[in-house]
Design a protein around this motif. Structure first.
Motif, PDB file in Angstrom:
ATOM      1  N   ALA A 248       0.935  -1.240  -0.116  1.00 23.43           N
ATOM      2  CA  ALA A 248      -0.074   0.217   0.129  1.00 23.43           C
ATOM      3  C   ALA A 248       0.799   1.344  -0.026  1.00 23.43           C
ATOM      4  CB  ALA A 248      -1.073   0.033   1.299  1.00 23.43           C
ATOM      5  N   ILE A 249       2.038   1.173   0.702  1.00 14.46           N
ATOM      6  CA  ILE A 249       2.842   2.396   0.801  1.00 14.46           C
ATOM      7  C   ILE A 249       3.618   2.567  -0.730  1.00 14.46           C
ATOM      8  CG2 ILE A 249       4.951   3.153   1.797  1.00 14.46           C
ATOM      9  CD1 ILE A 249       4.339   1.781   4.440  1.00 14.46           C
ATOM     10  N   VAL A 250       4.092   1.582  -1.109  1.00 14.31           N
ATOM     11  CA  VAL A 250       4.595   1.645  -2.603  1.00 14.31           C
ATOM     12  C   VAL A 250       3.525   1.986  -3.491  1.00 14.31           C
ATOM     13  CG1 VAL A 250       5.639   0.169  -4.592  1.00 14.31           C
ATOM     14  CG2 VAL A 250       6.285  -0.252  -2.099  1.00 14.31           C
ATOM     15  N   ASP A 251       2.449   1.601  -3.679  1.00 10.84           N
ATOM     16  CA  ASP A 251       1.387   2.227  -4.531  1.00 10.84           C
ATOM     17  C   ASP A 251       1.191   3.559  -4.162  1.00 10.84           C
ATOM     18  OD1 ASP A 251       0.947  -0.347  -5.350  1.00 10.84           O
ATOM     19  OD2 ASP A 251      -0.458  -1.038  -4.348  1.00 10.84           O
ATOM     20  N   LYS A 252       0.998   3.917  -3.165  1.00 15.04           N
ATOM     21  CA  LYS A 252       0.458   5.288  -2.683  1.00 15.04           C
ATOM     22  C   LYS A 252       1.952   6.260  -3.138  1.00 15.04           C
ATOM     23  CE  LYS A 252       1.157   7.083   1.545  1.00 15.04           C
ATOM     24  NZ  LYS A 252       0.831   7.568   2.862  1.00 15.04           N
ATOM     25  N   ARG A 253       3.160   5.775  -2.912  1.00 16.20           N
ATOM     26  CA  ARG A 253       4.365   6.646  -3.171  1.00 16.20           C
ATOM     27  C   ARG A 253       4.228   7.001  -4.879  1.00 16.20           C
ATOM     28  NH1 ARG A 253       8.843   8.008   0.032  1.00 16.20           N
ATOM     29  NH2 ARG A 253       7.662   7.383   1.691  1.00 16.20           N
ATOM     30  N   ARG A 254       4.230   5.619  -5.440  1.00 11.74           N
ATOM     31  CA  ARG A 254       4.329   5.617  -6.906  1.00 11.74           C
ATOM     32  C   ARG A 254       3.174   6.782  -7.568  1.00 11.74           C
ATOM     33  NH1 ARG A 254       7.634   2.061  -9.169  1.00 11.74           N
ATOM     34  NH2 ARG A 254       8.010  -0.161  -7.966  1.00 11.74           N
ATOM     35  N   ALA A 255       1.862   6.676  -6.961  1.00  9.54           N
ATOM     36  CA  ALA A 255       0.902   7.408  -7.405  1.00  9.54           C
ATOM     37  C   ALA A 255       1.235   8.946  -7.294  1.00  9.54           C
ATOM     38  CB  ALA A 255      -0.248   7.272  -6.903  1.00  9.54           C
ATOM     39  N   GLU A 259       2.130  12.067 -10.279  1.00 10.77           N
ATOM     40  CA  GLU A 259       1.530  13.436  -9.982  1.00 10.77           C
ATOM     41  C   GLU A 259       2.545  14.512 -10.161  1.00 10.77           C
ATOM     42  OE1 GLU A 259      -1.494  13.278  -7.100  1.00 10.77           O
ATOM     43  OE2 GLU A 259      -2.688  11.768  -7.925  1.00 10.77           O
ATOM     44  N   ASN A 260       3.556  14.417  -9.448  1.00 10.99           N
ATOM     45  CA  ASN A 260       4.716  15.434  -8.973  1.00 10.99           C
ATOM     46  C   ASN A 260       5.967  14.733  -9.421  1.00 10.99           C
ATOM     47  OD1 ASN A 260       6.272  17.565  -8.135  1.00 10.99           O
ATOM     48  ND2 ASN A 260       5.842  17.151  -5.948  1.00 10.99           N
ATOM     49  N   THR A 261       6.407  15.014 -10.601  1.00  8.05           N
ATOM     50  CA  THR A 261       7.572  14.383 -11.002  1.00  8.05           C
ATOM     51  C   THR A 261       8.959  14.909 -10.519  1.00  8.05           C
ATOM     52  OG1 THR A 261       7.436  15.586 -13.416  1.00  8.05           O
ATOM     53  CG2 THR A 261       6.569  13.320 -13.090  1.00  8.05           C
ATOM     54  N   THR A 262       8.661  16.209 -10.161  1.00  8.09           N
ATOM     55  CA  THR A 262       9.767  17.110  -9.794  1.00  8.09           C
ATOM     56  C   THR A 262       9.995  16.863  -8.272  1.00  8.09           C
ATOM     57  OG1 THR A 262       8.374  19.018  -9.376  1.00  8.09           O
ATOM     58  CG2 THR A 262       9.335  18.828 -11.430  1.00  8.09           C
ATOM     59  N   LYS A 263       9.266  16.137  -7.531  1.00 11.45           N
ATOM     60  CA  LYS A 263       9.065  15.938  -5.958  1.00 11.45           C
ATOM     61  C   LYS A 263      10.626  15.498  -5.721  1.00 11.45           C
ATOM     62  CE  LYS A 263       7.330  13.146  -2.391  1.00 11.45           C
ATOM     63  NZ  LYS A 263       8.755  12.282  -2.033  1.00 11.45           N
ATOM     64  N   ASP A 264      11.112  16.021  -4.683  1.00 14.84           N
ATOM     65  CA  ASP A 264      12.673  15.861  -4.091  1.00 14.84           C
ATOM     66  C   ASP A 264      12.610  14.637  -3.410  1.00 14.84           C
ATOM     67  OD1 ASP A 264      13.576  18.243  -5.308  1.00 14.84           O
ATOM     68  OD2 ASP A 264      13.288  19.152  -3.351  1.00 14.84           O
ATOM     69  N   LYS A 265      13.467  13.730  -3.599  1.00 12.49           N
ATOM     70  CA  LYS A 265      13.646  12.474  -2.856  1.00 12.49           C
ATOM     71  C   LYS A 265      13.750  12.747  -1.374  1.00 12.49           C
ATOM     72  CE  LYS A 265      17.040  10.770  -5.534  1.00 12.49           C
ATOM     73  NZ  LYS A 265      18.279   9.657  -5.913  1.00 12.49           N
ATOM     74  N   LYS A 266      13.163  12.081  -0.694  1.00 15.86           N
ATOM     75  CA  LYS A 266      13.020  12.399   0.903  1.00 15.86           C
ATOM     76  C   LYS A 266      13.709  11.170   1.799  1.00 15.86           C
ATOM     77  CE  LYS A 266       9.492  14.420   2.831  1.00 15.86           C
ATOM     78  NZ  LYS A 266       8.323  14.632   3.305  1.00 15.86           N
ATOM     79  N   ASP A 267      13.471  10.245   1.223  1.00 16.18           N
ATOM     80  CA  ASP A 267      13.933   8.876   2.308  1.00 16.18           C
ATOM     81  C   ASP A 267      14.259   7.732   1.327  1.00 16.18           C
ATOM     82  OD1 ASP A 267      11.597   7.776   1.227  1.00 16.18           O
ATOM     83  OD2 ASP A 267      10.481   8.313   2.877  1.00 16.18           O
ATOM     84  N   MET A 268      14.654   6.770   1.934  1.00 18.95           N
ATOM     85  CA  MET A 268      15.220   5.508   1.030  1.00 18.95           C
ATOM     86  C   MET A 268      14.119   4.963   0.416  1.00 18.95           C
ATOM     87  SD  MET A 268      18.344   4.359   1.104  1.00 18.95           S
ATOM     88  CE  MET A 268      18.024   2.721   0.786  1.00 18.95           C
TER      89      MET A 268
END
Length: 492
Positions: A248-255, A259-268
């Motif tokens: 569920a976390i992976v699915d949410k994070r991919r979604a 939607e925001n391809t410029t989002k900065d990486k925050k974690d592993m």
């Protein structure tokens, strides 16, 4: 005449018992040794145990007693201190290795040995995790994850977060009255590893994951009996729940990322989603989930347990505690007035505390064994380890070797003053290419916790003589029921 008849009955029963014992003992020899041909004569000495269960009954009996080392001691007593012993462990013909030289060979020779964890363990941790993948895949994933977890820059960033959480936790615990010290420590270290891998997830997710990991761990060293009521059955259910949460976390994070391809990486998690090899192949969901299952489990268990044992051992040896505390006081005294909080430079100045941590790692030996499998016939110390046989490197026995560590049962950090551990003699995080990738992070967490605890708190145990359990990891039966007392409030 009547007495003679009774003796004959007893002799017949005894003879039948011995014959049955010989027959049962011969079954595993026939199953595993007969096919080896002449090589069977160069196997190490040992005992293959009973059909189906092998030596697991005696292993579990020893580790559920107050003397887990009696398991290896019986091999030594029967066959001498030869360093290698044959057995049947976790359903497989195995060679138990107990000497530094043989341990180093097994752990560092990737041409001869590969991971050999029991199938039951791989099912729990994941076939695509570090314990289940090939050397090439392991090398690729380790390169991807090691720097963000264990690198100098990463540790500098995590230090502040770890310290803030340690200070807050200790203040909270000191006001709570009686607590399970180990349980609270595990929650603290779990929060830290969650921040590194899944920083954007809420407390409800962390609580759900922590609960499932507790159940998972009880099944890792249990017999693989998949029936209701058994630890392994419950652990498989926990694994299923963990996979569902992570999916569920992976699915949410991919979604979110779509939607925001410029989002900065925050974690592993972001790093894993972005990872790709030289051919452009990205990790699939199964690979990401198994990496998460493994890292989040290994990333909090050892730190929490060793922190607890370090405190218990320090309080047992007041002279060691005073020396460790004096070092921490000196670090504060030497600190610039404008500096707030610890630095990596100060951590590296904790020479004596580092020895306390190493000695705790040695005495406790959080992971008492690691599993490998022979990729080909290997000769060690004049004995043959056949291709396909499992190899169990028994860390506990290596760490209690009196030739390396005089009076090995004694907790003595000063033994490290003039001791440079030779290869294979000190293995708290394994060795070779599969050395635990989070070892520096773990020691950083422990050092920060001990620093603040020694300066400001003391532990008052509710049950100082509480029995110790050794599976899945060494711990007091009551999880160290205690009160955390602030030294400042005690003085006032």
């Amino acid at each position: 005449m009547e007495l003679g008849s009774i003796c004959m009955v007893f002799m017949t029963i005894f003879g039948g018992f011995m014959a049955l014992k010989w027959l049962l003992g011969s079954i595993n020899r026939w199953r595993f040794e007969a096919k080896l041909g002449e090589k069977r004569f160069s196997l190490p000495p040992g005992d293959l145990g009973l059909p189906f269960i092998g030596n697991m009954w005696s292993f579990l009996r020893a580790f559920k007693s107050s003397n887990p080392d009696s398991f290896i001691a019986k091999f030594v007593s029967r066959y001498g201190r030869v360093g290698l012993y044959k057995a049947v462990m976790f359903g497989n013909p195995s060679i138990i290795v107990t000497t530094p030289e043989a341990s180093r060979k097994v752990l560092t020779d990737d041409e001869a040995f590969m991971p050999g964890w029991p199938t039951s363990t791989v099912k729990l941790i994941g076939e695509k995790s570090f314990i289940g993948i090939s050397y090439e895949e392991h090398k690729r994933l380790r390169k991807l994850t090691a720097a963000p977890v264990n690198g100098h820059e990463a540790l500098s960033i995590y230090l502040k977060y770890i310290e803030e959480n340690v200070v807050t936790a200790l203040e909270k615990w000191s006001s709570m009255g009686q607590i399970e010290f180990l349980t609270e420590l595990r929650r603290l270290t779990f929060r830290i590893i969650m921040h590194i891998f899944l920083s954007s997830e809420g407390d409800h997710v962390m609580a759900a994951l922590e609960k499932e990991y507790t159940t998972l761990n009880y099944g890792v060293r249990a017999m693989a009996i998949n029936l209701p009521g058994f630890a392994y059955h419950n652990a498989l259910k926990a694994r299923k729940n963990l996979v569902a949460i992570f999916q569920a976390i992976v699915d949410k994070r991919r979604a979110i990322r779509m939607e925001n391809t410029t989002k900065d990486k925050k974690d592993m998690m972001d790093a894993l989603l972005d990872a790709e090899d030289e051919k452009g192949r990205k990790l699939d969901d199964g690979e990401i989930i198994d990496i998460l299952v493994m890292y989040l489990n290994a990333g909090h268990e050892s730190s929490g347990h060793i922190s607890m044992w370090a405190i218990l051992l320090l309080q047992k040896y007041p002279e060691v505690l005073q020396k460790a505390k004096a070092e921490q006081e000196q670090i504060i005294k030497n600190r610039p007035t404008e500096q707030k909080g610890l630095t990596l430079k100060e951590i590296r100045q904790m020479d004596y505390l580092s020895k306390v941590i190493d000695e705790t790692l040695r005495v406790i030996t959080f992971s008492f064994v690691v599993f490998r499998e022979a990729k080909k016939d290997v000769n060690i110390s004049g004995y043959t380890i056949p291709k396909g046989w499992k190899v169990l490197v028994w860390f506990r026995e290596v760490h209690f070797d009196p030739e390396t560590y005089p009076e090995p049962r004694e907790f003595d950090p000063s033994r490290w003053d003039n001791l440079v551990a030779k290869a294979g003699t000190f293995l708290p995080f394994g060795a070779g290419s599969r050395l635990c990738p989070g070892n520096d992070l773990a020691k950083l967490e422990i050092a920060i916790f001990l620093h603040h605890f020694l300066l400001n708190y003391e532990l008052e145990r509710q049950n100082p003589t509480c029995p110790v359990l050794f599976l899945p990891h060494q711990r007091p039966k009551d999880n160290c029921l205690a009160r955390i007392k602030s030294l400042s409030s005690k003085c006032t």
